[in-house]
Design an enzyme around this catalytic site. Structure first.
Site, PDB file in Angstrom:
ATOM      1  N   SER A 146      13.486  74.653  15.504  1.00  0.00           N
ATOM      2  CA  SER A 146      14.307  74.000  15.626  1.00  0.00           C
ATOM      3  C   SER A 146      15.902  74.120  15.868  1.00  0.00           C
ATOM      4  O   SER A 146      16.854  73.987  16.137  1.00  0.00           O
ATOM      5  CB  SER A 146      14.684  72.917  14.346  1.00  0.00           C
ATOM      6  OG  SER A 146      15.287  73.448  13.176  1.00  0.00           O
ATOM      7  N   LYS A 184      20.418  74.708   9.791  1.00  0.00           N
ATOM      8  CA  LYS A 184      21.096  74.192  11.081  1.00  0.00           C
ATOM      9  C   LYS A 184      22.605  74.628  11.320  1.00  0.00           C
ATOM     10  O   LYS A 184      23.094  75.498  10.557  1.00  0.00           O
ATOM     11  CB  LYS A 184      21.208  72.604  10.948  1.00  0.00           C
ATOM     12  CG  LYS A 184      19.771  71.613  10.576  1.00  0.00           C
ATOM     13  CD  LYS A 184      18.951  71.760  11.628  1.00  0.00           C
ATOM     14  CE  LYS A 184      17.647  70.905  11.129  1.00  0.00           C
ATOM     15  NZ  LYS A 184      16.419  70.959  12.166  1.00  0.00           N
TER      16      LYS A 184
END
Length: 256
Positions: free
Chosen positions: A46, A108
């Site tokens: 991701s 993230k």
């Protein structure tokens, strides 16, 4: 004259000293992991191309202060806020406890701070109605969680404030390319993966497997360095070839 009488106590004292030294070492390691930095492993794509599957990260804990999320073991403490708390900067890559299961650590990039208005329009990020600058940076390949690859367009994205980083786009008009505008409330962050079409992040609710608006108290630390990396795709090859899976060029590199 006999010396046998002092041998047993001396031996017991030696064992006690060794035990105390071992306990001290364990405590030092525990405190270091809790207060200074802790290693984490990247299991998904991701955050490609910034982070790759198989990267080992070192997350610094002191930049954002401390909460129960900072501890190397998961226990729930009374709500007291963050000790020495500070907000991340926009563009920081952060490790945090996933709100859906705080035993899991995710990574993230911070896109929105409290008060920011965030929206995706046709695959482009807007912060407070200002478009993040996108510069094409060639073609690449994104790795999926099963070791396969697919073509990806690489871009350099520059956020308001000047932080630039690489990102991937896999598709046009992906399912997360157009979103409603969201205002980030106090005590929350808007985070996204750099692999924009393969990231369950703040664009996706916790109920649907994403992050939602991340509570600041779930922050573990700032991802500062890749300390090691191994290509997991090589596991299907003969064991004697596994050493070739070490990505030596990624060892001890900074995270941008």
């Amino acid at each position: 004259m006999s010396v046998d009488k002092i041998s047993a106590p001396a031996k017991a004292s030696t064992w006690l000293d060794q035990a105390l030294q071992l306990v001290a070492i364990v405590l030092i390691v525990f405190l270091a992991k809790g207060a200074i930095a802790e290693p984490f492993y990247v299991p998904s794509g991701s955050m490609e191309p910034t982070l790759m599957i198989g990267d080992a990260l070192l997350a610094s804990k002191f930049p954002y202060g401390y909460s129960d999320a900072s501890l190397p073991i998961q226990i729930t403490l009374p709500e007291t806020g963050r000790l020495f708390g500070a907000l991340p900067k926009r563009g920081d890559v952060v490790v945090f406890r996933w709100p859906g299961d705080r035993s899991q650590a995710w990574v993230k990039r911070v896109i929105g701070l409290p008060g920011d208005r965030i929206q995706m329009r046709q695959g482009q990020l807007f912060i407070n109605d200002r478009a993040a600058e996108l510069k094409p940076d060639g073609l690449d390949e994104a790795e999926d969680d099963n070791g396969g690859t697919e073509p990806a367009r690489r871009y350099i994205e520059t956020l308001p404030g000047g932080v630039s980083h690489k990102m991937f786009k896999l598709y046009d008009n992906g399912r997360l390319d157009n979103t409603p505008e969201v205002t980030v409330p106090a005590g929350r962050l808007f985070v996204m993966g750099d692999n924009r079409d393969n990231s369950a992040d703040s664009r996706v609710s916790v109920r649907d497997g994403g992050v939602g608006l991340l509570p600041v108290d779930d922050l573990v630390g700032r991802a500062d360095a890749v300390v090691g990396s191994w290509d997991l795709g090589i596991r299907g090859q003969p064991v004697w070839t596994w050493l070739s899976g070490f990505r030596l060029a990624r060892f001890f590199t900074a995270v941008h």
